[in-house]
Design a protein around this motif. Sequence first.
Motif, PDB file in Angstrom:
ATOM      1  N   SER A  10       0.806  -1.228   0.000  1.00 27.80           N
ATOM      2  CA  SER A  10       0.000   0.000   0.000  1.00 27.80           C
ATOM      3  C   SER A  10       0.833   1.268   0.000  1.00 27.80           C
ATOM      4  O   SER A  10       0.348   2.333  -0.398  1.00 27.80           O
ATOM      5  N   ARG A  11       2.092   1.198   0.430  1.00 24.19           N
ATOM      6  CA  ARG A  11       2.918   2.406   0.480  1.00 24.19           C
ATOM      7  C   ARG A  11       4.388   2.019   0.531  1.00 24.19           C
ATOM      8  O   ARG A  11       4.750   0.845   0.585  1.00 24.19           O
ATOM      9  N   GLU A  36      -5.391   3.603   0.235  1.00 25.23           N
ATOM     10  CA  GLU A  36      -4.087   3.659  -0.429  1.00 25.23           C
ATOM     11  C   GLU A  36      -3.893   2.449  -1.346  1.00 25.23           C
ATOM     12  O   GLU A  36      -3.381   2.564  -2.464  1.00 25.23           O
ATOM     13  N   LYS A  39      -6.137   2.819  -4.368  1.00 22.64           N
ATOM     14  CA  LYS A  39      -5.630   3.855  -5.276  1.00 22.64           C
ATOM     15  C   LYS A  39      -4.485   3.326  -6.126  1.00 22.64           C
ATOM     16  O   LYS A  39      -4.408   3.589  -7.331  1.00 22.64           O
TER      17      LYS A  39
END
Length: 226
Positions: A10-11, A36, A39
Motif C-alpha cells: 500500500s505504500r 491507499e 488507489k
Amino acid sequence: MPTALITGASRGLGAEIARQLSATHDLLLGGRPSPELDKLATELDGASTFAVDLTDHDGVAAATEAIGELDVLVHNAGIASSLEAVADTPADEWREILEVNVVAAAELTRLLLPALRAAGGHVVFINSGSGRRVNARWTPYAASKFALRALADGLRAEEPDLRVTSIYPGRIDTDMQRDIVALEGGEYDPRRFLTVNSVARAVVHAVTTPAEAHPEEIVLRPTGRR
C-alpha cells in the motif's frame, strides 16, 4: 504476463516494487484493506488487490484459494519493534513481531506453494541488515529477521524447482524510518538511507535474472551519496 503478489504494497517500498514490476507482471497488491491500496491498484494497469490482514490465517487461506499459478511472491510486509532493551521487552511484543514478520510469511508461502510450484516460481524475502547482525535495542526485530533468513534458506533447500532470494537492505528512506529515527531521538536526514527506488530495483534485478541463474542473496548498504 506472469503474475506477482507483493505484500505490504500500500505504500513505501512495497508500492515502489509494484510500480517497477507493473510493466512486466500482472500484480496482486497485498495489504490490509485501505484507500491507499485501492488507489495503487487503480494507478497500475492490470493490478488487483489482495486485501487481507496477513495475521488472519483463515482470511489468507480463503484469499489464496483462487490462485492456481504464481510466478513471483515478494514478502515485503513487516513491522519494527519499539527499540527497547531485552530487559524491557514484554512477551506480547515478541509474539507480535514474530507473528507478523515470520509466521505470516511462512503461512502465506505454505498456502501458495502449489501455485508457485505450478509456475516454477520465485520467492523474494525483503529481509534487513538486522537479519545478519544484531544491534542493541533491536533484538526482537533482529530475531524475526534471522528467522526470516532461516525460512528462506530452508525453503530454498526443500524446493529446488523454485528460486528463493533474500534481500538485505540497510535502512530505507520511508515513513517507517522517520518513526524509528524519532524513537531514537535523532534528526532525520534522508541522505543517510537507501531510496525505495534502489531497493525495488534490486527486487526487479533478482526477478529478471535469467532462469539458469539463482540469485540467492543481495546485500545493499547506503553510501550517503545521492
